[in-house]
Write a protein that holds these residues in place. Structure first.
Motif, PDB file in Angstrom:
ATOM      1  N   MET A 108       0.812  -1.218   0.000  1.00  0.00           N
ATOM      2  CA  MET A 108       0.000   0.000   0.000  1.00  0.00           C
ATOM      3  C   MET A 108       0.846   1.269   0.000  1.00  0.00           C
ATOM      4  SD  MET A 108      -3.159  -0.712  -0.287  1.00  0.00           S
ATOM      5  CE  MET A 108      -3.879   0.864   0.193  1.00  0.00           C
ATOM      6  N   GLY A 109       2.052   1.213   0.530  1.00  0.00           N
ATOM      7  CA  GLY A 109       2.896   2.401   0.562  1.00  0.00           C
ATOM      8  C   GLY A 109       2.594   3.295   1.750  1.00  0.00           C
ATOM      9  N   MET A 110       3.433   4.307   1.900  1.00  0.00           N
ATOM     10  CA  MET A 110       3.318   5.206   3.038  1.00  0.00           C
ATOM     11  C   MET A 110       2.350   6.351   2.746  1.00  0.00           C
ATOM     12  SD  MET A 110       5.286   3.610   5.020  1.00  0.00           S
ATOM     13  CE  MET A 110       5.391   4.762   6.401  1.00  0.00           C
ATOM     14  N   ALA A 111       1.994   7.075   3.813  1.00  0.00           N
ATOM     15  CA  ALA A 111       1.139   8.254   3.663  1.00  0.00           C
ATOM     16  C   ALA A 111       1.900   9.348   2.913  1.00  0.00           C
ATOM     17  CB  ALA A 111       0.703   8.744   5.038  1.00  0.00           C
ATOM     18  N   GLY A 112       1.166  10.330   2.409  1.00  0.00           N
ATOM     19  CA  GLY A 112       1.776  11.451   1.700  1.00  0.00           C
ATOM     20  C   GLY A 112       1.449  11.500   0.225  1.00  0.00           C
ATOM     21  N   GLY A 113       0.714  10.496  -0.270  1.00  0.00           N
ATOM     22  CA  GLY A 113       0.397  10.451  -1.689  1.00  0.00           C
ATOM     23  C   GLY A 113      -0.468  11.607  -2.160  1.00  0.00           C
ATOM     24  N   SER A 114      -1.374  12.084  -1.313  1.00  0.00           N
ATOM     25  CA  SER A 114      -2.273  13.177  -1.724  1.00  0.00           C
ATOM     26  C   SER A 114      -1.493  14.450  -2.018  1.00  0.00           C
ATOM     27  CB  SER A 114      -3.313  13.437  -0.636  1.00  0.00           C
ATOM     28  OG  SER A 114      -4.083  12.293  -0.384  1.00  0.00           O
ATOM     29  N   VAL A 115      -0.526  14.755  -1.167  1.00  0.00           N
ATOM     30  CA  VAL A 115       0.283  15.965  -1.379  1.00  0.00           C
ATOM     31  C   VAL A 115       1.108  15.827  -2.651  1.00  0.00           C
ATOM     32  CG1 VAL A 115       2.185  17.337  -0.449  1.00  0.00           C
ATOM     33  CG2 VAL A 115       0.360  16.536   1.063  1.00  0.00           C
ATOM     34  N   ALA A 116       1.723  14.658  -2.856  1.00  0.00           N
ATOM     35  CA  ALA A 116       2.529  14.450  -4.054  1.00  0.00           C
ATOM     36  C   ALA A 116       1.674  14.538  -5.312  1.00  0.00           C
ATOM     37  CB  ALA A 116       3.233  13.099  -3.980  1.00  0.00           C
ATOM     38  N   LEU A 117       0.480  13.967  -5.280  1.00  0.00           N
ATOM     39  CA  LEU A 117      -0.405  14.032  -6.429  1.00  0.00           C
ATOM     40  C   LEU A 117      -0.896  15.456  -6.683  1.00  0.00           C
ATOM     41  CD1 LEU A 117      -2.482  10.765  -6.079  1.00  0.00           C
ATOM     42  CD2 LEU A 117      -1.202  11.472  -8.096  1.00  0.00           C
ATOM     43  N   SER A 118      -1.189  16.189  -5.620  1.00  0.00           N
ATOM     44  CA  SER A 118      -1.649  17.576  -5.802  1.00  0.00           C
ATOM     45  C   SER A 118      -0.556  18.413  -6.465  1.00  0.00           C
ATOM     46  CB  SER A 118      -2.055  18.182  -4.458  1.00  0.00           C
ATOM     47  OG  SER A 118      -0.930  18.400  -3.622  1.00  0.00           O
ATOM     48  N   ARG A 119       0.693  18.136  -6.117  1.00  0.00           N
ATOM     49  CA  ARG A 119       1.815  18.853  -6.743  1.00  0.00           C
ATOM     50  C   ARG A 119       1.888  18.518  -8.238  1.00  0.00           C
ATOM     51  NH1 ARG A 119       5.618  16.715  -3.980  1.00  0.00           N
ATOM     52  NH2 ARG A 119       5.371  18.149  -2.223  1.00  0.00           N
ATOM     53  N   ALA A 120       1.723  17.214  -8.565  1.00  0.00           N
ATOM     54  CA  ALA A 120       1.763  16.808  -9.969  1.00  0.00           C
ATOM     55  C   ALA A 120       0.600  17.406 -10.755  1.00  0.00           C
ATOM     56  CB  ALA A 120       1.740  15.283 -10.056  1.00  0.00           C
ATOM     57  N   ILE A 121      -0.585  17.468 -10.144  1.00  0.00           N
ATOM     58  CA  ILE A 121      -1.746  18.071 -10.807  1.00  0.00           C
ATOM     59  C   ILE A 121      -1.494  19.544 -11.074  1.00  0.00           C
ATOM     60  CG2 ILE A 121      -4.170  18.712 -10.467  1.00  0.00           C
ATOM     61  CD1 ILE A 121      -4.423  16.059  -8.849  1.00  0.00           C
ATOM     62  N   GLU A 122      -0.950  20.244 -10.093  1.00  0.00           N
ATOM     63  CA  GLU A 122      -0.677  21.670 -10.252  1.00  0.00           C
ATOM     64  C   GLU A 122       0.327  21.910 -11.379  1.00  0.00           C
ATOM     65  OE1 GLU A 122       0.325  25.405  -7.327  1.00  0.00           O
ATOM     66  OE2 GLU A 122       1.404  23.526  -7.015  1.00  0.00           O
ATOM     67  N   GLU A 123       1.387  21.100 -11.399  1.00  0.00           N
ATOM     68  CA  GLU A 123       2.443  21.323 -12.378  1.00  0.00           C
ATOM     69  C   GLU A 123       2.060  20.861 -13.779  1.00  0.00           C
ATOM     70  OE1 GLU A 123       5.683  19.182 -10.707  1.00  0.00           O
ATOM     71  OE2 GLU A 123       6.106  20.681  -9.139  1.00  0.00           O
ATOM     72  N   ARG A 124       1.396  19.708 -13.882  1.00  0.00           N
ATOM     73  CA  ARG A 124       1.170  19.117 -15.198  1.00  0.00           C
ATOM     74  C   ARG A 124      -0.184  19.450 -15.802  1.00  0.00           C
ATOM     75  NH1 ARG A 124       4.022  13.247 -15.495  1.00  0.00           N
ATOM     76  NH2 ARG A 124       5.782  13.631 -14.101  1.00  0.00           N
ATOM     77  N   LEU A 125      -1.202  19.518 -14.956  1.00  0.00           N
ATOM     78  CA  LEU A 125      -2.552  19.704 -15.479  1.00  0.00           C
ATOM     79  C   LEU A 125      -3.007  21.156 -15.382  1.00  0.00           C
ATOM     80  CD1 LEU A 125      -5.007  18.318 -16.686  1.00  0.00           C
ATOM     81  CD2 LEU A 125      -5.782  17.764 -14.372  1.00  0.00           C
ATOM     82  N   LEU A 126      -2.902  21.745 -14.213  1.00  0.00           N
ATOM     83  CA  LEU A 126      -3.342  23.133 -14.066  1.00  0.00           C
ATOM     84  C   LEU A 126      -2.376  24.098 -14.741  1.00  0.00           C
ATOM     85  CD1 LEU A 126      -4.552  23.101 -10.355  1.00  0.00           C
ATOM     86  CD2 LEU A 126      -5.864  22.696 -12.448  1.00  0.00           C
ATOM     87  N   GLY A 127      -1.097  23.796 -14.652  1.00  0.00           N
ATOM     88  CA  GLY A 127      -0.124  24.667 -15.298  1.00  0.00           C
ATOM     89  C   GLY A 127      -0.311  24.714 -16.795  1.00  0.00           C
ATOM     90  N   SER A 128      -0.515  23.544 -17.403  1.00  0.00           N
ATOM     91  CA  SER A 128      -0.705  23.502 -18.844  1.00  0.00           C
ATOM     92  C   SER A 128      -2.030  24.123 -19.246  1.00  0.00           C
ATOM     93  CB  SER A 128      -0.652  22.050 -19.339  1.00  0.00           C
ATOM     94  OG  SER A 128      -1.628  21.256 -18.709  1.00  0.00           O
ATOM     95  N   ALA A 129      -3.049  23.960 -18.369  1.00  0.00           N
ATOM     96  CA  ALA A 129      -4.343  24.569 -18.687  1.00  0.00           C
ATOM     97  C   ALA A 129      -4.262  26.074 -18.607  1.00  0.00           C
ATOM     98  CB  ALA A 129      -5.411  24.041 -17.731  1.00  0.00           C
ATOM     99  N   ASP A 130      -3.547  26.584 -17.583  1.00  0.00           N
ATOM    100  CA  ASP A 130      -3.384  28.027 -17.473  1.00  0.00           C
ATOM    101  C   ASP A 130      -2.675  28.587 -18.686  1.00  0.00           C
ATOM    102  OD1 ASP A 130      -4.571  27.851 -15.032  1.00  0.00           O
ATOM    103  OD2 ASP A 130      -2.732  27.999 -13.847  1.00  0.00           O
ATOM    104  N   GLY A 131      -1.650  27.826 -19.136  1.00  0.00           N
ATOM    105  CA  GLY A 131      -0.916  28.309 -20.300  1.00  0.00           C
ATOM    106  C   GLY A 131      -1.755  28.310 -21.544  1.00  0.00           C
ATOM    107  N   ALA A 132      -2.654  27.329 -21.665  1.00  0.00           N
ATOM    108  CA  ALA A 132      -3.483  27.237 -22.865  1.00  0.00           C
ATOM    109  C   ALA A 132      -4.540  28.297 -22.910  1.00  0.00           C
ATOM    110  CB  ALA A 132      -4.135  25.840 -22.917  1.00  0.00           C
ATOM    111  N   THR A 133      -5.010  28.736 -21.745  1.00  0.00           N
ATOM    112  CA  THR A 133      -6.118  29.690 -21.737  1.00  0.00           C
ATOM    113  C   THR A 133      -5.662  31.105 -21.398  1.00  0.00           C
ATOM    114  OG1 THR A 133      -6.532  29.180 -19.419  1.00  0.00           O
ATOM    115  CG2 THR A 133      -7.753  27.916 -21.040  1.00  0.00           C
ATOM    116  N   GLY A 134      -4.374  31.241 -21.005  1.00  0.00           N
ATOM    117  CA  GLY A 134      -3.927  32.533 -20.565  1.00  0.00           C
ATOM    118  C   GLY A 134      -3.601  33.507 -21.652  1.00  0.00           C
TER     119      GLY A 134
END
Length: 416
Positions: free
Chosen positions: A390-416
């Protein structure tokens, strides 16, 4: 302008994972507007966060008879078809299409269906793949395992294509083994951590519990299946020879509610009591006794109670995985479903490396429960396997960072 994100999730466990990730994301990007579309049921898991203003539930929703497990049985599929699942899915697709026209990103949490809807929106999307793991077939016998070995992944080619598409900015898997298999097929998959292990209390055992043997009871959250699961598990527990007093901790979600336990427990010989004074502050909503067994029912108490158990008796999905992730072995007893059937239980056991042992009868479960309660070394050995899988705790924070960098960042760039 603050960004927007639509999150799709298709099941109770997926709702929990999505909620953990959203909570972590809002810590990083408090200004972002998060909308969630629970594709199965009403998304009750999100209610508290919605009241806090962290998100809002949107789109067409309906409670389905199978609870989202129509793929587990023909009966469940027919019941969902009769309840209008095809029309519901069509309306959800139209909602996602309207969302995608604005160019705002979509995050899918679950399996093929939310991934397909996210792709159909026409804009950038990300995917957190929750149900599939290559651990479930590695070393397993049978034609299904051979099929996955030939592919090199439990995910299928059409799913690879959606995850490798140019608009898919994030593909996150539950473990490194699964991510590695996908990378061989051109998917830039990552495994930053498992959100299921976040938010669980790791507190010390209360002094009042140290004289008790402690078992955690998990029957699932979908009625009426949960009631049948609980009945079989409690009947099995009654076959375990009585030694020290046994405390049965039964944390629940919204279902089954405390009053729904009454006919089940009365039929099994339990009587309602006031809990002993030493246990009165544990958060139980009801207490029942039968011989040397004391059962406490605690809605919303899983995250607090789970770490106190020595053993789990489990016919559930996500909660079972979380329990063994804490290092506590479990025994399962499959039933008629629609969710917790023999195939589901065996797949779960393979996923968790045998930290959950599938029992084919009440007598077998009682025998194994007696063995594990009497052999702490074996219990720790099995629990260690569950923690590793199952792995250790902390996955939510790591995933939120990846979402911000890969998904929200690219979306901001596309619409900005």
């Amino acid at each position: 302008m603050p960004g927007r994100l639509l999150v799709l999730s298709n099941g109770h466990g997926e709702d929990l994972i999505a909620l953990r990730v959203i909570q972590a994301l809002k810590q990083r990007r408090p200004e972002i507007e998060v909308a969630v579309l629970p594709m199965v049921g009403e998304g009750a898991v999100y209610r508290g966060a919605e009241e806090q203003g962290l998100l809002r539930r949107v789109g067409p929703r309906r409670q389905l008879p199978s609870g989202g497990f129509s793929n587990q049985s023909l009966r469940g599929l027919l019941a969902d078809l009769g309840a209008g699942v095809l029309g519901l899915t069509l309306r959800q697709w139209r909602f996602v299409r309207r969302w995608g026209k604005a160019g705002d990103p979509v995050l899918a949490v679950g399996d093929l269906l939310p991934l397909l809807l996210a792709w159909s929106g026409g804009g950038p999307y990300g995917f957190i793949g929750t149900p599939k793991s290559d651990y479930t077939w590695a070393g397993a016998p049978g034609i299904a395992a051979l099929y996955h070995r030939l592919k090199g992944s439990e995910w299928d080619p059409w799913e690879w294509a959606l995850m490798a598409g140019p608009r898919c900015r994030l593909a996150a898997m539950r473990d490194r083994l699964t991510a590695r298999g996908l990378r061989r097929h051109g998917v830039a998959a990552i495994a930053p951590g498992n959100p299921m292990m976040d938010g669980l209390d790791l507190g010390t055992l209360p002094l009042a519990l140290r004289d008790w043997r402690r078992v955690l009871l998990l029957g699932g959250s979908r009625m009426p299946e949960a009631a049948g699961n609980l009945k079989r598990l409690l009947e099995s527990l009654a076959l375990v020879p009585s030694g020290a007093p046994l405390l049965v901790l039964a944390p629940t979600g919204s279902r089954p509610a405390p009053h729904e336990w009454e006919p089940l427990l009365l039929d099994l010989g339990y009587e309602p009591i006031e809990p002993p004074e030493a246990l009165a502050e544990l958060g139980a909503a009801a207490a029942w006794a039968c011989g040397r067994r004391l059962l406490l029912i605690g809605p919303g108490c899983f995250s607090r109670w789970a770490c106190w158990a020595e053993l789990g008796l489990a016919s559930a999905g996500t909660a079972t995985e979380q329990l063994v992730g804490l290092g506590i072995p479990a025994l399962s007893l499959p039933g008629p479903g629609p969710q917790f059937k023999q195939g589901f239980a065996e797949r779960q056991s393979r996923l968790l490396g045998g930290a959950v042992a599938v029992c084919r009868s009440s007598a077998v479960l009682a025998e194994r429960a007696e063995l594990l309660l009497g052999d702490p070394g074996l219990a720790r050995q099995l629990g260690a396997i569950g923690t590793q899988r199952m792995g250790m705790a902390g996955g939510s924070v790591a995933l939120s960072r990846a979402i911000e960098e890969r998904l929200l960042g690219s979306a901001d760039g596309a619409t900005g």
